[in-house]
Design an enzyme around this catalytic site. Structure first.
Site, PDB file in Angstrom:
ATOM      1  N   LYS A 111      40.095  51.793  45.692  1.00  0.00           N
ATOM      2  CA  LYS A 111      41.281  52.161  45.400  1.00  0.00           C
ATOM      3  C   LYS A 111      41.824  53.425  45.965  1.00  0.00           C
ATOM      4  O   LYS A 111      42.772  53.719  46.523  1.00  0.00           O
ATOM      5  CB  LYS A 111      42.036  51.738  44.204  1.00  0.00           C
ATOM      6  CG  LYS A 111      41.336  50.431  43.141  1.00  0.00           C
ATOM      7  CD  LYS A 111      43.122  49.983  42.861  1.00  0.00           C
ATOM      8  CE  LYS A 111      42.185  48.766  42.482  1.00  0.00           C
ATOM      9  NZ  LYS A 111      41.033  47.992  41.259  1.00  0.00           N
ATOM     10  N   LYS A 195      35.529  38.616  48.326  1.00  0.00           N
ATOM     11  CA  LYS A 195      35.644  37.986  47.031  1.00  0.00           C
ATOM     12  C   LYS A 195      37.164  37.236  46.974  1.00  0.00           C
ATOM     13  O   LYS A 195      38.329  38.221  47.453  1.00  0.00           O
ATOM     14  CB  LYS A 195      35.442  38.457  45.387  1.00  0.00           C
ATOM     15  CG  LYS A 195      36.773  39.809  45.702  1.00  0.00           C
ATOM     16  CD  LYS A 195      36.551  40.522  44.355  1.00  0.00           C
ATOM     17  CE  LYS A 195      38.124  41.505  44.005  1.00  0.00           C
ATOM     18  NZ  LYS A 195      38.282  41.907  42.793  1.00  0.00           N
ATOM     19  N   LYS A 198      43.656  39.056  43.763  1.00  0.00           N
ATOM     20  CA  LYS A 198      45.107  38.822  44.240  1.00  0.00           C
ATOM     21  C   LYS A 198      45.770  39.113  45.631  1.00  0.00           C
ATOM     22  O   LYS A 198      46.629  38.670  46.561  1.00  0.00           O
ATOM     23  CB  LYS A 198      45.499  39.614  43.174  1.00  0.00           C
ATOM     24  CG  LYS A 198      45.834  38.433  42.019  1.00  0.00           C
ATOM     25  CD  LYS A 198      46.495  39.316  40.750  1.00  0.00           C
ATOM     26  CE  LYS A 198      45.471  38.421  39.338  1.00  0.00           C
ATOM     27  NZ  LYS A 198      45.739  39.162  38.437  1.00  0.00           N
TER      28      LYS A 198
HETATM   29  P1  TYM Z   1      40.911  41.328  36.910  1.00  0.00           P
HETATM   30  O1  TYM Z   1      42.680  40.969  36.700  1.00  0.00           O
HETATM   31  O2  TYM Z   1      40.621  41.476  37.963  1.00  0.00           O
HETATM   32  O3  TYM Z   1      39.807  40.131  36.938  1.00  0.00           O
HETATM   33  C1  TYM Z   1      39.847  39.318  34.998  1.00  0.00           C
HETATM   34  C2  TYM Z   1      38.711  38.450  35.475  1.00  0.00           C
HETATM   35  O4  TYM Z   1      38.683  37.798  36.287  1.00  0.00           O
HETATM   36  C3  TYM Z   1      37.255  37.820  37.176  1.00  0.00           C
HETATM   37  N1  TYM Z   1      37.159  37.907  38.953  1.00  0.00           N
HETATM   38  C4  TYM Z   1      36.788  36.849  39.394  1.00  0.00           C
HETATM   39  N2  TYM Z   1      35.414  37.112  38.930  1.00  0.00           N
HETATM   40  C5  TYM Z   1      34.751  36.120  39.886  1.00  0.00           C
HETATM   41  N3  TYM Z   1      35.366  36.087  41.398  1.00  0.00           N
HETATM   42  C6  TYM Z   1      37.036  36.792  42.080  1.00  0.00           C
HETATM   43  N4  TYM Z   1      36.783  36.523  42.817  1.00  0.00           N
HETATM   44  C7  TYM Z   1      37.229  37.557  40.482  1.00  0.00           C
HETATM   45  N5  TYM Z   1      38.298  37.838  41.062  1.00  0.00           N
HETATM   46  C8  TYM Z   1      38.342  37.995  39.316  1.00  0.00           C
HETATM   47  C9  TYM Z   1      37.306  39.834  36.611  1.00  0.00           C
HETATM   48  O5  TYM Z   1      35.444  40.418  36.798  1.00  0.00           O
HETATM   49  C10 TYM Z   1      37.891  39.732  35.597  1.00  0.00           C
HETATM   50  O6  TYM Z   1      36.525  39.484  34.779  1.00  0.00           O
HETATM   51  N6  TYM Z   1      39.000  45.261  34.524  1.00  0.00           N
HETATM   52  C11 TYM Z   1      39.510  44.028  34.337  1.00  0.00           C
HETATM   53  C12 TYM Z   1      40.384  43.392  33.246  1.00  0.00           C
HETATM   54  C13 TYM Z   1      39.741  43.936  31.903  1.00  0.00           C
HETATM   55  C14 TYM Z   1      38.222  43.507  31.014  1.00  0.00           C
HETATM   56  C15 TYM Z   1      38.379  44.503  29.817  1.00  0.00           C
HETATM   57  C16 TYM Z   1      37.880  42.985  31.650  1.00  0.00           C
HETATM   58  C17 TYM Z   1      40.217  45.346  31.431  1.00  0.00           C
HETATM   59  N7  TYM Z   1      39.956  45.495  30.289  1.00  0.00           N
HETATM   60  C18 TYM Z   1      37.931  44.228  29.358  1.00  0.00           C
HETATM   61  C19 TYM Z   1      36.764  42.441  29.880  1.00  0.00           C
HETATM   62  C20 TYM Z   1      36.469  43.192  29.380  1.00  0.00           C
HETATM   63  C21 TYM Z   1      39.780  43.773  35.424  1.00  0.00           C
HETATM   64  O7  TYM Z   1      40.521  44.596  36.624  1.00  0.00           O
HETATM   65  O8  TYM Z   1      40.433  41.962  35.714  1.00  0.00           O
END
Ligand code: TYM
Length: 330
Positions: A111, A195, A198
């Site tokens: 980032k 991957k 968004k």
């Molecule tokens: P975020 O919002 O980027 O994504 C949410 C969840 O979706 C999964 N994910 C994917 N899994 C497989 N393939 C993909 N292409 C893909 N894109 C997204 C992410 O691995 C995630 O599980 N930091 C986290 C949000 C968060 C969180 C937490 C998760 C904040 N606190 C506590 C678990 C527990 C995040 O950025 O997710």
């Protein structure tokens, strides 16, 4: 019964990566565990969203969680910013989170490289906030996609460090939630790159209508086909097979593998089948999203109930952390 914590940032609509990464096996997951699903709206602030959009983004993720099948009567669904305990634990954990380790995190480096004008402290301490989300419920398991593996590893490190420093056994070291024999998943995008994400603009969203899905899949990168039997697939073709494995039956996958191996593959057929099977997954969810999204009273009830349950769980741990660190009332 184990405690499971799953979070999704409120940066837009849910896509198939989120669905299979964070919500896979959610029917079983909810039945067998004490589950917390939350909308990480604080985490979305690192990129400075327009205040006019913030609430709508939270509402989208909330609606889509519910439409996907998360049941607020069984699980706890809440908005991160409705639970102030997370801020306190974040602050306390930050005192034992070091600049060196935070700045070495892959997501931070990525980032910071992409947006050098916005390397803020929230971005640096993103993993501590995530650890606070997880540790405030003392979770056993966290369902995440492959991209969050390092953050979860840091959560375990912070938990271990706290226990060691204060000579307590308060925090568990949370593990990933995966079914036996399965691995953390990375859902690829449709553009032949890594991957689905968004910010990558290569997503199939749960809200996409069938025509949109067909169009997106049709545009996915392919080539003139394999040159020799049983040849290795280039990444962009492997990605299509990975998606097929997630949404289609084994029989369908075997059929196209066979066609690939014998150089008879017709990408048009593969894409048609892939789009059809994606639509089978997303269509019922999309219909429920449309039903739920304007039901303000229901959304209010769900978030109120969720916030109460989440605060009850989190306040117990935060109280213990305060005592352990030496805070005392006068
Ligand atoms: P975020 O919002 O980027 O994504 C949410 C969840 O979706 C999964 N994910 C994917 N899994 C497989 N393939 C993909 N292409 C893909 N894109 C997204 C992410 O691995 C995630 O599980 N930091 C986290 C949000 C968060 C969180 C937490 C998760 C904040 N606190 C506590 C678990 C527990 C995040 O950025 O997710």
């Amino acid at each position: 019964m184990e405690t499971v914590v799953s979070g999704i940032r409120s940066t837009g609509n849910l896509h198939l990566g989120n669905y299979y990464g964070a919500l896979r096996n959610f029917v079983k997951m909810q039945k067998e565990n004490n589950c917390f699903f939350f909308i990480a709206d604080y985490h979305s602030l690192t990129t400075h969203p327009d205040p006019k959009m913030l609430h709508g983004n939270v509402k989208n993720v909330l609606t889509e969680y519910l439409a996907a099948g998360i049941d607020p009567e069984i699980s706890t669904i809440y908005v991160q910013s409705d639970v102030p305990e997370v801020c306190e634990l974040y602050l306390l954990l930050n005192m034992h989170a070091y600049m060196g380790e935070l700045s070495k995190t892959a997501s931070f480096k990525d980032k910071a490289r992409k947006n050098p004008e916005n390397v803020n402290a929230g971005l640096l301490t993103y993993p501590t906030l995530m650890a606070a989300d997880i540790l405030m419920h003392n979770a056993d398991r966290v369902p995440v996609g492959k991209d969050q593996e390092q953050h979860l590893e840091m959560t375990r490190k912070f938990a271990r460090r706290f226990n060691n420093l204060y000579n307590v056994e308060l925090f568990k070291e949370p593990k990933v939630y995966v079914e036996e024999g399965q691995e953390l998943i990375k859902i690829p995008g449709l553009d032949g790159s890594g991957k689905m994400g968004k910010s990558e603009g290569n997503c199939i969203y749960l809200i996409d209508d069938p025509k949109t899905i067909e169009k997106k899949v049709k545009r996915a990168l392919t080539d003139e086909g394999p040159k020799a039997p049983n040849s290795e697939k280039p990444d962009y073709i492997e990605n299509l097979f990975t998606l097929l494995k997630v949404v289609s039956t084994q029989e369908v996958v075997d059929h196209f593998e066979e066609k690939w191996n014998t150089c008879e593959i017709r990408y048009g057929d593969l894409k048609k089948q892939l789009a059809e099977d994606m639509i089978k997954t997303t269509n019922p969810i999309r219909e429920r999203i449309i039903d739920i999204q304007n039901d303000e009273a229901y959304l209010h009830k769900v978030t109120k109930m969720g916030a109460e349950k989440a605060r009850e769980s989190a306040s117990k741990i935060v109280k213990e952390v305060r005592q352990i660190m030496g805070f005392k009332p006068f």
